[in-house]
Design an enzyme around this catalytic site. Sequence first.
Site, PDB file in Angstrom:
ATOM      1  N   GLY A  89       0.755  -1.096  -0.111  1.00 50.93           N
ATOM      2  CA  GLY A  89       0.090  -0.183   0.074  1.00 50.93           C
ATOM      3  C   GLY A  89       0.730   1.390  -0.237  1.00 50.93           C
TER       4      GLY A  89
ATOM      5  CB  THR B 280      -2.058  -0.461  -7.613  1.00 50.33           C
ATOM      6  OG1 THR B 280      -1.034  -1.398  -7.158  1.00 50.33           O
ATOM      7  CG2 THR B 280      -2.865  -1.404  -8.547  1.00 50.33           C
TER       8      THR B 280
ATOM      9  CD  GLU C 164      -2.939  -7.866  -3.065  1.00 43.70           C
ATOM     10  OE1 GLU C 164      -3.435  -7.453  -4.283  1.00 43.70           O
ATOM     11  OE2 GLU C 164      -2.228  -7.084  -2.486  1.00 43.70           O
TER      12      GLU C 164
ATOM     13  NE  ARG D   8       2.495  -7.629  -0.034  1.00 41.32           N
ATOM     14  CZ  ARG D   8       1.099  -7.521  -0.340  1.00 41.32           C
ATOM     15  NH1 ARG D   8      -0.073  -7.969   0.123  1.00 41.32           N
ATOM     16  NH2 ARG D   8       0.994  -6.749  -1.750  1.00 41.32           N
TER      17      ARG D   8
ATOM     18  CG  HIS E 249      14.155  -5.162  38.738  1.00 44.78           C
ATOM     19  ND1 HIS E 249      15.022  -5.200  39.498  1.00 44.78           N
ATOM     20  CD2 HIS E 249      14.223  -3.812  38.210  1.00 44.78           C
ATOM     21  CE1 HIS E 249      15.768  -4.069  39.433  1.00 44.78           C
ATOM     22  NE2 HIS E 249      15.306  -3.442  38.588  1.00 44.78           N
TER      23      HIS E 249
END
Length: 929
Positions: A149, A153, A329, A344, A882
């Site tokens: 993104g 595109t 996709e 990916r 701690h």
Amino acid sequence: MDNQQHGKHRQEDSTGPDVNGQVFIRDIADIRADMLPEVGGKAANLGELNAARLPVPPGFCLTTSAYRYALSAIGMEEIFALLQDAGASDLDELNRLATRARSLVLDAGVPTDVAESVRAAYRKLGDAAPVAVRSSATAEDLPFASFAGQQDTFLNVVGEDAVLDAVSRCWASLWTDRAVSYRTTNGIDHATVTLAVVVQEMVDSATAGVMFTANPVTGRRREAVIDASPGLGEAVVSGAVNPDQYVVDTQSNAILKRTLGDRQVEIRSLAGGGTERIERAGHTAASENHAAATENYPVEPCLSDDQIRALADLGRRVEAHYGAPQDTEWAIDSSGKLWLTQARPITTLYPLTSRVPATPGAHAFLNFSLAQGLTRPLTPMGLAGIRLIASSVARRAAFDVPDPRSGPSPYYEAGQRIFFDFTSVLRSKVGRAVVPRIFDIMEARSAAVIRGLFDDPRFAVAIKTPIRLIRHVAPVAAKYRVPETVLRALFRPDAAMKRQEQLGAELHQALRVPEGITAHQRIAHVQRILGEEVFATVPQVLPLPVLGFAMLGLVRKVLGEQAPLDQLQTVIRGLPNNVTTEMDLALWQLAREIREDPEALAFLGYPTLEELVQQFKDRELPAVAQSGLEAFLRNYGHRAVAEIDLGMPRWSDDPTHILGVVVNYLRLEHTSDAPDQQFAKAAREADEQVARLVARARAKSPLHAKLVRTALDRTRRFAGMRELPKYNLVLGLASAREQLSLVGAELAEAGRIELAEDVFFLDLNEVETALAGNKLHQLVADRRADYAQELRRRHIPRVLLSDGTEPEATAAGGSPASPGALSGSPASAGVITAPARVILDPVGAHLEPGEILVAPSTDPGWTPLFLTAGGLVMEMGGPNSHGAVVAREYGIPAVVGVPDATLRISSGQIITVDGAAGTVTTTPGDAPG
């Protein structure tokens, strides 16, 4: 129909015309993963998918050579230089430079010779073929960061001129505000990032979406998650629609879940080019008037069961090809053909353990790194050191450990962090009773996650007696005379303290190294110290602080409601015999001495921190500062931030953090707020509270009074020693580090590694390989890259199952107590309202006096900051972790175990910490982000 039969045939010639040997066009069928610098991440992945004979639409790629050629003479060098100097927080400057870059790219357009290459390749796809024009950056779809993104595109592009215009806009999208900011934040050099452009035949999809081959929310590796919506996949990818969601068990192929989306938006291709957005107003799948809603647009699944399973099968094939879970996709065209348009890595998944358990079935792994207050990864040598220590513990407990350097069988690593297989604990009746209670005070949210697994049938109780536990605990207790230590502490406390001093002297003697030993002997020293000596102090020291805290429980039983928890908490403030608070107060005392010396104070207030460090190393600081720092480092220079990792520099190696803390202390001007005064006040209040509790016991009987007085005396004497076992451990790690540093220097001088500190990116076996003559430069470089990648990880699971599931992610989260409130565990009573300061790494951190420290976790390396903090908020920890203990000792309000505190609170935000209620709230109108 195979990949080349969709639309037109592949190009006969895979490359277009070139200029000076530069290739501008590559056919997708000829692209492979190792061509990423030439074609970018998206095209490289598409080429790989095509080579695996997966259904990828045909097309071509305009290479990065074309991008560089087009931009070679438009003046981008000046912008690169300016971006190099701009910080990630300087958004205005980043946005200004991004705007300039976009304008330059768009104004330049596509050079004539590049344009001709594109036209020729496009014509081979067919006359006016509809295509998708997609950016493919060289810093995109990488294993360590998903840039999905970030670049543009363009869908359903028709005609040569339209394609060229889309190419130019793709190039320009490399310079959007979000892309520039993202690269800056991730430390990626803008000058090295280039862009290729993929041109693919459009799939005129009837249905499209995304598919994760592992569940990205729960981490479960055997579940595919499919999001689907009618029309083009852009509606799903962009988040414009609530899609249908299907979850599939990839082992059984069973569809586990179907959730129908609202279908309010659909994106479709237009004849002649472009897309249209169709909005269906008023429709919702959850509409109360279901009949009215479905009359206009029936609520039916986007996918049939066969299509869902076909997608899951496709996902399995993609994952098998890459060997890792993938974010894909996909699209289904009007004929029902399934197409894959991208894959990916899923970068958000936490890694599985580095080895598989020997026994079959489900296993649960507990994150020991977080239990130690450590969110960052450990260096390879740091992990090697922990493996030796863990093996030492296991052998003392009568477990079989064939190879100490590999660690005991319950020891695992994932994401360069320490995990232990606690499946047997979950299946044990005693384990279920004991371990969660320990974590209630160490790391409360881990305790909740552990208890959440009790109902999982895979971890049903199978061990109902404590015989197995006794078999392993008894040898340790006997060898190190634990009962004798406890009785001595109860009845001869002064003798118990002297015994601890003797143990400390014995450890220092064991850590000494003879002069002139060889590199192999130094390795043997490391193996002996970590594999034998260090653990021996733990069972001889730990019973004392355990007894100290147990005595509080005894007082609670004796006095009942007359000893409320908040008053018992006061008893353990300002504790003596705590090596960490002693260290902090020693550093404060040094700062006070510097303040009283005009020469030293003026000098420390002037140079930069880097200059101060150099002056100290050159022994050129004013006498008070120079001698004081040297004395401090002689006593405490073996400590460090993330100090259980022997790969981390000690303060004696790099005093930057300590000098920064001293400068910070000098900013604290009000003597009433001085840490030593606060600590002394806390000790007085503890003594006063002890007297009140003894008086209440006396009202019952003299015997009750004597019992309570003795119990609280042991608490005050011994509870502060909870830090001593780790302190001794760190002494051993520092000794090991010193020897390994000398070995590293020898290897660097011999050319086996580049730098001496590279030795900490190897393990002991690999160091011995280097000593034998092997050069390990590439291995070190790979390890450093992996380590840097893990340093960027913010989400760390407390518990991890063997199938990748994070139980904490699958559990229903609780709601905050009130709007704008964050809930955690009460740690140190008190209420403070002040500005927050979010700090992820204490080295070089600046904390204004009185600010509330918000941190992921803390270890002793953080505690010098506590002296100037007004309050404390931690993402990790429990009431007796701690950070909580030290906060109580200093009397600052604290809340621990607050999920995502460092993300939901911002520096400068005014917050209120209620340490008794365990809540963090913001002032009205200033809610957490």
